[in-house]
Write an enzyme that holds these catalytic residues in place. Structure first.
Site, PDB file in Angstrom:
ATOM      1  N   SER A 193       0.872  -1.189   0.000  1.00 43.07           N
ATOM      2  CA  SER A 193       0.000   0.000   0.000  1.00 43.07           C
ATOM      3  C   SER A 193       0.899   1.226   0.000  1.00 43.07           C
ATOM      4  O   SER A 193       1.449   1.603   1.036  1.00 43.07           O
ATOM      5  CB  SER A 193      -0.922  -0.002   1.226  1.00 43.07           C
ATOM      6  OG  SER A 193      -1.855  -1.049   1.151  1.00 43.07           O
ATOM      7  N   LYS A 226      -7.511   1.906  -2.741  1.00 48.50           N
ATOM      8  CA  LYS A 226      -7.103   1.545  -1.381  1.00 48.50           C
ATOM      9  C   LYS A 226      -7.148   2.763  -0.457  1.00 48.50           C
ATOM     10  O   LYS A 226      -7.541   2.657   0.710  1.00 48.50           O
ATOM     11  CB  LYS A 226      -5.693   0.953  -1.380  1.00 48.50           C
ATOM     12  CG  LYS A 226      -5.160   0.568   0.009  1.00 48.50           C
ATOM     13  CD  LYS A 226      -6.015  -0.471   0.712  1.00 48.50           C
ATOM     14  CE  LYS A 226      -5.525  -0.804   2.116  1.00 48.50           C
ATOM     15  NZ  LYS A 226      -4.317  -1.655   2.142  1.00 48.50           N
ATOM     16  N   LYS A 263       0.397   5.514   8.151  1.00 44.80           N
ATOM     17  CA  LYS A 263       1.102   5.704   6.885  1.00 44.80           C
ATOM     18  C   LYS A 263       0.118   5.879   5.734  1.00 44.80           C
ATOM     19  O   LYS A 263       0.270   6.754   4.886  1.00 44.80           O
ATOM     20  CB  LYS A 263       2.032   4.511   6.645  1.00 44.80           C
ATOM     21  CG  LYS A 263       2.818   4.533   5.342  1.00 44.80           C
ATOM     22  CD  LYS A 263       2.185   3.650   4.269  1.00 44.80           C
ATOM     23  CE  LYS A 263       2.186   2.185   4.675  1.00 44.80           C
ATOM     24  NZ  LYS A 263       1.569   1.312   3.625  1.00 44.80           N
TER      25      LYS A 263
END
Length: 288
Positions: A95, A171, A239
């Site tokens: 990701s 995502k 993150k």
């Protein structure tokens, strides 16, 4: 056909084991070589560099921490790009930021002609272990169709969302919804506890109503009673939320709720608890 796999953290190992259980012959590499042992015991070839992985595999799967780790694994002296060719497809389950993905994919294509599928996942390690992950993919349809049969070993729901970077954008949308829901659940659960009701019954009481969700049913018990097995680190969620804000800011898209939720996760990081799972967000609301 041999398949490469690079990055054997918790999620990467779960995916790789599903591939191996499905009869896929693997070439594997991990920065910490000892993590390869379970796959080696199952017949996988342990390689000394990512370049060695790519040299013998037309499909190379990656599951790495962040942009920097991904760039290093692909473009270092002994990286994937050193041996990739026009027949190589890189499937990146990391990701990372969409813009970083597009830049890395373009560099790899220019250097070797290899295709890149950005394919971040959702569902957590338990979903990977039972073959139930959700995978959101960006890239060319031809490369997607070649990789899809392998992804079906560990994923229930796989969708090509558009060209390179589209999987990562999807995502980010996923993480907005998940993180803000966890913040809302934490807030509601604290009110339930301090309001004098039996907080553990909240999922039962709300089941079937508009407030019900998979996250509500899964996380309320985990918030009230810390689980034995973690679903992943809160630092990873932070993150991703930082990537959301950077990507949105570059396009003048306001994400005010996500900005607040990111600060709640940053409190966990500030307290030295970045490795705890996201259900610990509930503890940010504890009284001193």
């Amino acid at each position: 056909m041999e398949v490469g796999f690079v990055g054997l953290g918790v999620m990467g190992m779960a995916i790789a084991r599903r591939l191996q259980a499905g009869g896929v012959s693997l070439r594997v590499w991990n920065r910490t070589t000892g993590k390869c042992s379970p796959l080696q015991d199952g017949g996988a070839l342990v390689c000394t560099t990512p370049a060695e992985v790519a040299a013998g595999a037309h499909l190379v799967f990656m599951c790495l921490l962040d942009d920097a780790a991904t760039e290093r694994v692909v473009f270092s002296q002994n990286g994937i790009a050193a041996t990739a060719s026009e027949s190589t497809i890189v499937v990146d389950h990391s990701s990372i930021g969409p813009d970083a993905t597009r830049e890395l994919a373009a560099r790899l294509a220019a250097r070797s002609g290899a295709a890149w599928l950005d394919a971040p996942v959702s569902g957590g390690t338990p979903a990977a272990e039972r073959g139930g992950l959700t995978v959101m993919v960006g890239g060319e349809p031809v490369a997607f169709e070649r990789a899809l049969p392998l992804m079906k070993h560990y994923a229930r729901n796989v969708n090509l969302m558009g060209p390179t970077g589209s999987g990562q954008v999807t995502k980010l949308c996923n993480q907005i919804l998940v993180a803000n829901a966890l913040a809302s659940i934490s807030e509601a659960l604290r009110l339930a506890v301090d309001g004098g009701i039996e907080a553990a019954r909240l999922p039962q009481a709300l089941q079937g109503g508009w407030a019900d969700s998979t996250l509500l049913q899964l996380f309320v018990p985990r918030m009230l009673e810390p689980p034995a097995q973690s679903l992943g680190a809160s630092s990873t969620m932070l993150k991703d939320l930082d990537n959301v804000q950077a990507f949105a800011a570059a396009r003048d898209v306001p994400v005010p709720l996500t900005a607040i939720t990111a600060q709640l996760f940053r409190i966990l990081e500030y307290q030295g608890r970045g490795q705890v799972e996201p259900s610990e967000l509930f503890r940010v609301f504890d009284r001193a």
